[in-house]
Write a protein that holds these residues in place. Structure first.
Motif, PDB file in Angstrom:
ATOM      1  N   ASP A   1       0.993 -10.666 -14.960  1.00  0.00           N
ATOM      2  CA  ASP A   1       2.098  -9.536 -15.718  1.00  0.00           C
ATOM      3  C   ASP A   1       2.478  -9.260 -13.971  1.00  0.00           C
ATOM      4  O   ASP A   1       3.632  -9.270 -13.694  1.00  0.00           O
ATOM      5  N   LYS A   2       1.933  -8.974 -12.889  1.00  0.00           N
ATOM      6  CA  LYS A   2       2.081  -8.886 -11.548  1.00  0.00           C
ATOM      7  C   LYS A   2       2.653 -10.129 -11.000  1.00  0.00           C
ATOM      8  O   LYS A   2       4.015  -9.762 -10.377  1.00  0.00           O
TER       9      LYS A   2
ATOM     10  N   LEU B   1       4.181 -12.204 -12.287  1.00  0.00           N
ATOM     11  CA  LEU B   1       5.571 -12.691 -12.913  1.00  0.00           C
ATOM     12  C   LEU B   1       7.249 -11.407 -12.539  1.00  0.00           C
ATOM     13  O   LEU B   1       7.728 -11.358 -11.909  1.00  0.00           O
ATOM     14  N   LYS B   2       6.581 -10.306 -12.079  1.00  0.00           N
ATOM     15  CA  LYS B   2       7.514  -9.040 -11.795  1.00  0.00           C
ATOM     16  C   LYS B   2       7.201  -9.433 -10.017  1.00  0.00           C
ATOM     17  O   LYS B   2       8.610  -9.455 -10.041  1.00  0.00           O
ATOM     18  N   VAL B   3       6.529 -10.132  -9.611  1.00  0.00           N
ATOM     19  CA  VAL B   3       6.590 -10.146  -8.228  1.00  0.00           C
ATOM     20  C   VAL B   3       7.761 -11.703  -7.898  1.00  0.00           C
ATOM     21  O   VAL B   3       9.057 -11.520  -7.328  1.00  0.00           O
ATOM     22  N   ARG B   4       7.856 -11.803  -8.856  1.00  0.00           N
ATOM     23  CA  ARG B   4       8.679 -13.785  -9.118  1.00  0.00           C
ATOM     24  C   ARG B   4       9.913 -13.079  -9.676  1.00  0.00           C
ATOM     25  O   ARG B   4      10.877 -14.371  -8.978  1.00  0.00           O
ATOM     26  N   LYS B   5      10.157 -12.352 -10.211  1.00  0.00           N
ATOM     27  CA  LYS B   5      11.104 -11.722 -10.930  1.00  0.00           C
ATOM     28  C   LYS B   5      12.088 -10.773  -9.389  1.00  0.00           C
ATOM     29  O   LYS B   5      13.200 -10.707  -9.503  1.00  0.00           O
ATOM     30  N   LYS B   6      11.507  -9.462  -8.175  1.00  0.00           N
ATOM     31  CA  LYS B   6      11.382  -9.603  -7.630  1.00  0.00           C
ATOM     32  C   LYS B   6      11.901 -10.613  -6.181  1.00  0.00           C
ATOM     33  O   LYS B   6      13.173  -9.780  -6.069  1.00  0.00           O
ATOM     34  N   TYR B   7      11.364 -11.274  -6.680  1.00  0.00           N
ATOM     35  CA  TYR B   7      11.499 -12.179  -5.075  1.00  0.00           C
ATOM     36  C   TYR B   7      11.423 -13.498  -5.364  1.00  0.00           C
ATOM     37  O   TYR B   7      11.412 -14.829  -5.470  1.00  0.00           O
TER      38      TYR B   7
ATOM     39  N   THR C   1       2.189 -19.528 -18.354  1.00  0.00           N
ATOM     40  CA  THR C   1       2.704 -19.489 -16.821  1.00  0.00           C
ATOM     41  C   THR C   1       3.494 -20.582 -15.988  1.00  0.00           C
ATOM     42  O   THR C   1       4.659 -19.781 -15.505  1.00  0.00           O
TER      43      THR C   1
ATOM     44  N   TYR D   1       7.508 -20.875 -16.486  1.00  0.00           N
ATOM     45  CA  TYR D   1       8.302 -19.677 -15.816  1.00  0.00           C
ATOM     46  C   TYR D   1       8.784 -20.316 -14.583  1.00  0.00           C
ATOM     47  O   TYR D   1       8.865 -19.891 -14.050  1.00  0.00           O
TER      48      TYR D   1
END
Length: 94
Positions: free
Chosen positions: A52-53, A55-61, A91, A94
């Motif tokens: 989850d972390k 995927l959030k970081v990948r979306k942000k960067y 995973t 994505y």
């Protein structure tokens, strides 16, 4: 090139993956290439953990390169019902 390891590394022995990543982080620091995630060009993440972390970081960067350290196959040494391999495989889509 700067690298970040997206994993909660324990300072004490806590499994082979933790030991490997702890040593790798120390080596990256010695070489002067380890950085916090904001400055990193490459983000290394581990197996099925903290997805989850990740995927959030990948979306942000989205422009950072994400490298997946894969453990296993876990079902080979655990049980065939273990879902961690499926999480790892999903995973990578994505």
């Amino acid at each position: 090139m700067k690298v970040n390891i997206l994993f909660d590394i324990a300072d004490t022995p806590k499994g082979g993956g933790n030991q490997f990543l702890r040593g790798l982080k120390a080596a990256f620091k010695t070489m002067g290439v380890y950085s916090e995630i904001e400055e990193a060009d490459i983000v290394l993440f581990n197996s099925y953990q903290f997805i989850d972390k990740v995927l959030k970081v990948r979306k942000k960067y989205p422009d950072k390169l994400f490298v997946h350290r894969i453990d296993g196959p876990i079902r080979l040494y655990n049980t065939t019902e273990d879902r961690r391999d499926s999480i790892t495989n999903t995973t990578n889509k994505y």
